[in-house]
Design a protein around this motif. Structure first.
Motif, PDB file in Angstrom:
ATOM      1  N   THR A  61       0.942  -1.575   0.139  1.00  0.00           N
ATOM      2  CA  THR A  61       0.655  -0.134   0.010  1.00  0.00           C
ATOM      3  C   THR A  61       0.984   1.081  -0.009  1.00  0.00           C
ATOM      4  OG1 THR A  61      -1.523   1.340   1.300  1.00  0.00           O
ATOM      5  CG2 THR A  61      -0.243   0.020   2.771  1.00  0.00           C
ATOM      6  N   MET A  62       0.515   2.296  -0.493  1.00  0.00           N
ATOM      7  CA  MET A  62       0.738   3.743  -0.528  1.00  0.00           C
ATOM      8  C   MET A  62       1.021   3.854   1.484  1.00  0.00           C
ATOM      9  SD  MET A  62      -2.422   6.456  -1.179  1.00  0.00           S
ATOM     10  CE  MET A  62      -1.629   7.472  -0.599  1.00  0.00           C
ATOM     11  N   LEU A 311      -0.546  -2.522  -5.727  1.00  0.00           N
ATOM     12  CA  LEU A 311      -0.400  -1.054  -4.654  1.00  0.00           C
ATOM     13  C   LEU A 311      -1.612  -0.047  -4.012  1.00  0.00           C
ATOM     14  CD1 LEU A 311       1.779   0.580  -3.139  1.00  0.00           C
ATOM     15  CD2 LEU A 311       1.484   2.076  -5.260  1.00  0.00           C
ATOM     16  N   VAL A 313      -4.134   1.986  -2.421  1.00  0.00           N
ATOM     17  CA  VAL A 313      -4.453   3.538  -2.296  1.00  0.00           C
ATOM     18  C   VAL A 313      -6.067   3.448  -1.757  1.00  0.00           C
ATOM     19  CG1 VAL A 313      -2.272   4.047  -4.150  1.00  0.00           C
ATOM     20  CG2 VAL A 313      -5.062   4.330  -4.956  1.00  0.00           C
ATOM     21  N   TYR A 323      -0.707  12.904  -4.039  1.00  0.00           N
ATOM     22  CA  TYR A 323      -0.237  11.500  -5.501  1.00  0.00           C
ATOM     23  C   TYR A 323       1.949  11.921  -5.245  1.00  0.00           C
ATOM     24  CZ  TYR A 323      -5.768  11.346  -6.293  1.00  0.00           C
ATOM     25  OH  TYR A 323      -6.389  11.421  -6.995  1.00  0.00           O
ATOM     26  N   VAL A 326       2.216   8.571  -3.715  1.00  0.00           N
ATOM     27  CA  VAL A 326       1.162   7.137  -4.690  1.00  0.00           C
ATOM     28  C   VAL A 326       2.510   7.161  -5.267  1.00  0.00           C
ATOM     29  CG1 VAL A 326      -0.127   5.540  -6.366  1.00  0.00           C
ATOM     30  CG2 VAL A 326      -0.627   7.801  -4.559  1.00  0.00           C
ATOM     31  N   VAL A 330       4.651   3.468  -6.399  1.00  0.00           N
ATOM     32  CA  VAL A 330       4.978   3.170  -7.619  1.00  0.00           C
ATOM     33  C   VAL A 330       7.012   2.969  -8.439  1.00  0.00           C
ATOM     34  CG1 VAL A 330       4.708   3.614  -9.900  1.00  0.00           C
ATOM     35  CG2 VAL A 330       3.204   3.635  -7.956  1.00  0.00           C
ATOM     36  N   ILE A 342      -1.936  -0.794  -9.521  1.00  0.00           N
ATOM     37  CA  ILE A 342      -2.255   0.176  -8.818  1.00  0.00           C
ATOM     38  C   ILE A 342      -3.754   0.070  -8.751  1.00  0.00           C
ATOM     39  CG2 ILE A 342      -3.352   2.349  -7.729  1.00  0.00           C
ATOM     40  CD1 ILE A 342      -1.218   3.572  -9.074  1.00  0.00           C
ATOM     41  N   CYS A 362      -4.060   8.384 -11.241  1.00  0.00           N
ATOM     42  CA  CYS A 362      -2.526   7.472 -11.049  1.00  0.00           C
ATOM     43  C   CYS A 362      -2.789   7.239 -11.695  1.00  0.00           C
ATOM     44  CB  CYS A 362      -3.928   6.378  -9.856  1.00  0.00           C
ATOM     45  SG  CYS A 362      -3.438   7.036  -8.176  1.00  0.00           S
ATOM     46  N   ASN A 366       0.993   5.095 -13.147  1.00  0.00           N
ATOM     47  CA  ASN A 366       1.227   3.847 -14.035  1.00  0.00           C
ATOM     48  C   ASN A 366       0.038   4.026 -14.477  1.00  0.00           C
ATOM     49  OD1 ASN A 366       2.465   1.709 -13.084  1.00  0.00           O
ATOM     50  ND2 ASN A 366       0.046   0.740 -12.171  1.00  0.00           N
ATOM     51  N   VAL A 369      -4.601   1.016 -13.777  1.00  0.00           N
ATOM     52  CA  VAL A 369      -4.974   1.105 -12.358  1.00  0.00           C
ATOM     53  C   VAL A 369      -6.370   0.652 -12.656  1.00  0.00           C
ATOM     54  CG1 VAL A 369      -5.789   3.259 -11.219  1.00  0.00           C
ATOM     55  CG2 VAL A 369      -3.911   3.444 -12.693  1.00  0.00           C
TER      56      VAL A 369
END
Length: 521
Positions: A61-62, A311, A313, A323, A326, A330, A342, A362, A366, A369
Motif C-alpha cells: 500500500t501507499m 499497490l 490506494v 499523489y 503514490v 510506484v 494500482i 493515478c 502508472n 489502475v
C-alpha cells in the motif's frame, strides 16, 4: 452494511477437509483443529517438489492512515476474484496479534465480503501459534538466566543480556523488560525457516548476550534450540483456513512490519506456490516497510521470484499524503524490477465520481489502475483487478534486490534510506556506530538489514506526511537477529512493546453463554 463479525457468522463454511481436497492436499497430510481449521504437514512441499511454481503476487500500500487502507482485505478479495475468472488461487497472510486486536488496529482477517474464516478464531487464538512462539522465546530467557544463576560457566556479562521476555498483548507498563511476541526473533525464525532442521540451526544461532570479553553468546551454547524447536513443532506447520467464498488460505506467522520483517511464513508461501496458479500474499504497511523487507529478506531467503505487485490506494490516504506519495511507492516497486497494478480501494462512503478522479490521477503515474470494491462485493468487486493482475503477471519478471549483501551494513542502510524513503542521508548515534562495529565483529556484516521505522511516514518522523524531502534518517541503535539472518536497525521512536489507546477495542467485545461473539469488528 453488516459488521465484519455479522458477515462472518452468517457465512456457510465448508469443511476444511473439502478445502484441503480441492487445494490438492491429501487428508492424511493435515492435522484437524475442529471442522474448519487444519495444520498442514510441512513434508507436503517435498512431495510436490517437481511441480512448477505458480505466480507470486504481493499486495502492498501507499503510506497508510491509522484507519488502514484495506491491504489484507484486497489480498483476500483478489484471490476470490481470481477464482471467479477461473484461476486457481491461494491466499497467504499473517496471523493477527492479540495486541492490535484488543487495541486499536483491529484484526487481520480481512473485512466486509473479503475475509478469511473462521474470522473469530483467526483473530483470537487460531491454532495457538502465537502462544507457542511466546513459550519458546520465554524458555530461552529462563534458560539464560538459569545458566547465570547456576554458576555462569560462559562468563556472561549480565549488563549485556539482550534477550527480553515477550507476551502477545500491548502493555506499556512492561516496556523495558518485555517485547510483544510479533517482534520476537523466534517469530522471524519461524517465518523464514525452510524446515525443522533449518529452524533448529537458526534457533541455536540466536545471540542472547555477550560475555565479559565481548564475544557473542548464542542459544546453542546453553543447549536451548532442541527444546525450543519442540515447542514450535506444531507452530511451524501452516494453518489452512478458507476465504468467505470457499477458496484456500494459509494464515501463518505474524511478524510486524514496522519492528520486524512483516511477512507470513516462507513455508506457507512455498507450499501455496506448488498448489496453485496464483499466490496472493501481503507484507505489512507500505512499500517502504513490508514490501522492501519482503523482497530483500524473504525473497532472498526463500529464492522467491514475485511476478507482480498490487499497490492499494484510498481516498483517505490520498487526502492525507497526496499523489506524490503514490508516485513514490510506484517508484519503489519498480526499483525491484516488478510491474505494478494500482488498486483504488473503494471505502463505504466513497462516491463513483471521487473514485474515477483518483483513477485518472493515478493513470498519470502508472499504466495499470483499476477501481476495486472487494470490501462491499467480495470477489465480484475485484474482477477488473484480477484481470489486470493476471496481465501484469504475463510480463517478463526482471526482479532484483535493492542491494548486494557484500555491501557494508552502513551502506545497505543508506541505500534503503535514500532510494526507498527519499532521505538525503543517514545519521548514526554513537550507540549505533558502536553497534555497527560489534555486528561486523560478530560476522553479521553480510546480512540483510531490517529497518524498524514508523509506518505513518516515508521518513522516520510520523508527522511528516506526503512525500517529504530534505530529511535525514537517524539510526539510534542496531541489534543482531543472527538466527533470523538479518540485522535490526532502530530509527525514530519505534517501540517493540506498544501500548493500548485510551479506549481499546477490547471495551466493546463480549461473548454470550452460547458462545456468540460481539464487538470483534
Amino acid at each position: 452494511m453488516p459488521t465484519d463479525i455479522q458477515i462472518a457468522q452468517k457465512a456457510k463454511l465448508k469443511l476444511i477437509t473439502e478445502i484441503a481436497r480441492k487445494a490438492g492436499i491429501n487428508i492424511s497430510d493435515i492435522d484437524l483443529h475442529g471442522c474448519y481449521k487444519a495444520k498442514v504437514c510441512i513434508d507436503v512441499e517435498r512431495k510436490l517438489k517437481n511441480k512448477k511454481d505458480g505466480k507470486l503476487i504481493l499486495v502492498t500500500t501507499m503510506t497508510p492512515t491509522r484507519q488502514g487502507e484495506g491491504k489484507t482485505t484486497t489480498t483476500i478479495g483478489l484471490a476470490q476474484a481470481l477464482k471467479k475468472i477461473g484461476k486457481k488461487a491461494f491466499v497467504c497472510i499473517r496471523e493477527p496479534s492479540l495486541g492490535p486486536v484488543m487495541g486499536m488496529k483491529g484484526g487481520a482477517a480481512g473485512g466486509g465480503y473479503s475475509q478469511v474464516l473462521p474470522m473469530d478464531d483467526i483473530n483470537l487464538h487460531l491454532t495457538g501459534d502465537m502462544h507457542m512462539v511466546t513459550s519458546a522465546h520465554n524458555l530461552l530467557a529462563a534458560m539464560l538466566h538459569n545458566h547465570i544463576f547456576q554458576g555462569n560457566e560462559l562468563n556472561i556479562d549480565e549488563s549485556r543480556i539482550r534477550w527480553k521476555r515477550v507476551m502477545d498483548m500491548n502493555d506499556r507498563s512492561l516496556r523495558g523488560t518485555f517485547d510483544i511476541t510479533a517482534s520476537s526473533e523466534v517469530m522471524a525464525i519461524l517465518c523464514l525457516a525452510k524446515n525443522v532442521t533449518d529452524m533448529k540451526k537458526r534457533l541455536g544461532n540466536i545471540i542472547i548476550a555477550y560475555d565479559k570479553e565481548g564475544n557473542p553468546v548464542r542459544a546453542g551454547q546453553i543447549k536451548a534450540e532442541g527444546a525450543m524447536a519442540l515447542l514450535l513443532w506444531h507452530a511451524i506447520k501452516p494453518n489452512l483456513v478458507q476465504t468467505l467464498e470457499g477458496g484456500p488460505a494459509f494464515v501463518h506467522g505474524g511478524p510486524f512490519a514496522n519492528i520486524a520483517h512483516g511477512c507470513n511464513s516462507l513455508i506457507a508461501t512455498k507450499l501455496a506456490l506448488k498448489l496453485s496458479d496464483y499466490v496472493v500474499t501481503e507484507a505489512g504497511f507500505g512499500s517502504d516497510l513490508g514490501a522492501e523487507k519482503f523482497f530483500d529478506i524473504k525473497c532472498r531467503a526463500g529464492k522467491l521470484k514475485p511476478a507482480a505487485v498490487v499497490l492499494v490506494v484510498t481516498k483517505q490516504a490520498i487526502e492525507m499524503h497526496g499523489y506524490d506519495n503514490v508516485a513514490k511507492h510506484v517508484e519503489n516497486i519498480k526499483l525491484f524490477g516488478l510491474p505494478v497494478v494500482i488498486a483504488v480501494n473503494k471505502k463505504q462512503n466513497d462516491t463513483k465520481q471521487e473514485l474515477e478522479e483518483i483513477k485518472n490521477q493515478c493513470l498519470k503515474l502508472n499504466d495499470r489502475v483499476v477501481i476495486s470494491s472487494i470490501w462491499g462485493e467480495g470477489g465480484k468487486g475485484g474482477l477488473d483487478l484480477a484481470k489486470a493482475t493476471v496481465a501484469a503477471c504475463q510480463t517478463k519478471s526482471r526482479f532484483n534486490f535493492l542491494y548486494d549483501l557484500t555491501l557494508p551494513l552502513r551502506e545497505k542502510i543508506e541505500t534503503i534510506a535514500k532510494n526507498i524513503y527519499g532521505a538525503d542521508g543517514v545519521d548514526f548515534t554513537d550507540r549505533a556506530l558502536a553497534d555497527l562495529e560489534i555486528l561486523e565483529k560478530a560476522g553479521m556484516g553480510e546480512c540483510p538489514v531490517c529497518i524498524a521505522k514508523t509506518q505513518y511516514s516515508l521518513s522516520d518522523n510520523p508527522k511528516l506526511s506526503g512525500r517529504p524531502t530534505g530529511f535525514r534518517i537517524t539510526v539510534r541503535e542496531l541489534s543482531p537477529s543472527a538466527g533470523a539472518g538479518f540485522v535490526v536497525v532502530y530509527t525514530g521512536d519505534v517501540m517493540t512493546m506498544p501500548g493500548l489507546p485510551k479506549h481499546p477495542a477490547a471495551e466493546n467485545m463480549d461473548i454470550t453463554e452460547n458462545g456468540v461473539i460481539t464487538g470483534l469488528f
